[in-house]
Design an enzyme around this catalytic site. Structure first.
Site, mmCIF file in Angstrom:
data_model
loop_
_atom_site.group_PDB
_atom_site.id
_atom_site.type_symbol
_atom_site.label_atom_id
_atom_site.label_comp_id
_atom_site.label_asym_id
_atom_site.label_seq_id
_atom_site.Cartn_x
_atom_site.Cartn_y
_atom_site.Cartn_z
ATOM 1 C CG HIS A 79 -4.630 2.491 0.092
ATOM 2 N ND1 HIS A 79 -4.613 1.654 1.189
ATOM 3 C CD2 HIS A 79 -4.059 3.648 0.497
ATOM 4 C CE1 HIS A 79 -4.068 2.280 2.212
ATOM 5 N NE2 HIS A 79 -3.721 3.494 1.825
ATOM 6 C CD GLU A 123 -2.526 -7.006 6.515
ATOM 7 O OE1 GLU A 123 -1.548 -6.732 7.213
ATOM 8 O OE2 GLU A 123 -3.523 -6.267 6.426
ATOM 9 C CG ASN A 126 -2.115 -0.928 1.051
ATOM 10 O OD1 ASN A 126 -2.578 -1.150 -0.058
ATOM 11 N ND2 ASN A 126 -2.602 -1.479 2.144
#
Length: 317
Positions: A207, A237, A202
């Site tokens: 993102h 995640e 990210n």
């Protein structure tokens, strides 16, 4: 003092809400939609069972012509993971004549509109079938209604980014399957998986790239599952996989297969290929596990050992 010969002009009427909402806007022309083949033709209704109560609340079970068995077994067309449901609990026969229901000698019996029955009995739309803690309502719906019900269920139980079960649905299923495993002394393993260095993805690529990595991971995970397995996204995640009827000897090769599926092929980003790996922790239900949380805690501890040992590996409790 009033003046003679003068009259007061009436104040203009206040604009209505409709006039205010249309003020300053231009009229949008109506677009003519071309007629597709079959438009205007009657659509045949499809029979389905909709879960109105129980752990499967909101789920839709389409009824194909032929024999449909309701039971706890994963092989049943209508599979209900409930300790009060027999492996083969009841049977429906779907034909042009209608839908006929019959109890299959279940331990706790089958209810029809609140009354025990054995059958065979011919059902009608709106009838409610009680099986264990579940209530299934028989409905006739066209494809549009069916798609509507399935969309509502997806919105409430699926993670929109990965297509996997969302956190709430996953943890609810953990409780259900742990209870069955405990009650019938059947093996159950769980796998907790975490993408390695995901924050760097990210921070470095944005993102949007992170979302793409998550979507690809979800697709590869789904390709590794069996019919009875369940996978869900339980954190940013972090993912959880339930493997019913599976001990550690079966969970190990599954976890390795998933690890290799992620590591062996880069994720293609607009900026180029990106190597992605994951760490996994696995655990099997032990006799000492009286709650699902104990099983999850051991799998989580194994995951952190995999992280501390260098990532991109599988550790077990």
């Amino acid at each position: 003092m009033s003046r003679k010969g003068t009259s007061k002009k009436p104040s203009p009427a206040a604009p209505s809400p409709e006039q205010l909402s249309l003020a300053g806007t231009t009229e949008m022309p109506t677009v003519v939609r071309p007629k597709a083949a079959g438009d205007g033709l009657p659509v045949l209704a499809e029979w389905a069972l909709v879960a109105y109560a129980g752990a499967a609340l909101g789920r839709l079970f389409p009824l194909a012509p032929g024999e449909v068995v309701i039971g706890r077994s994963p092989d049943c067309a209508v599979s209900l993971l409930d300790g009060e449901v027999s492996r083969a609990h009841a049977r429906l026969r779907v034909s042009e004549r209608g839908i006929e229901a019959q109890d299959l000698g279940s331990t706790n019996g089958t209810l029809l509109n609140g009354e025990l029955f054995e059958g065979p009995v011919l059902l009608k739309a709106g009838d409610r079938i009680g099986v264990g803690g579940h209530v299934l309502k028989l409905v006739a719906m066209d494809p549009l209604e069916r798609a509507f019900h399935e969309t509502l269920l997806d919105l409430s139980t699926k993670d929109p980014l990965t297509g996997l079960a969302n956190r709430g649905a996953t943890l609810s299923e953990v409780q259900n399957r742990f209870g069955l495993s405990l009650r019938y002394n059947r093996p159950l393993s769980v796998v907790i998986c975490d993408l390695d260095f995901f924050k760097q993805v990210n921070d470095t690529h944005g993102h949007g790239a992170g979302d793409l990595v998550l979507r690809v991971f979800g697709e590869r995970l789904l390709n590794c599952l069996r019919e009875a397995d369940l996978a869900g996204r339980i954190g940013g995640e972090e993912f959880l996989v339930l493997l019913p009827e599976t001990d550690l000897s079966g969970a190990r090769p599954f976890a390795e297969r998933l690890r290799k599926a992620i590591a062996s092929q880069p994720v293609t980003l607009p900026s180029g290929p990106l190597e992605v790996t994951c760490s996994l922790g696995i655990a099997e239900r032990k006799v000492s596990d009286l709650e699902a949380g104990q099983l999850l805690a051991r799998a989580d501890a194994a995951l952190y050992r995999a992280k501390r040992s260098g990532r991109n590996r599988v550790c077990e409790d």
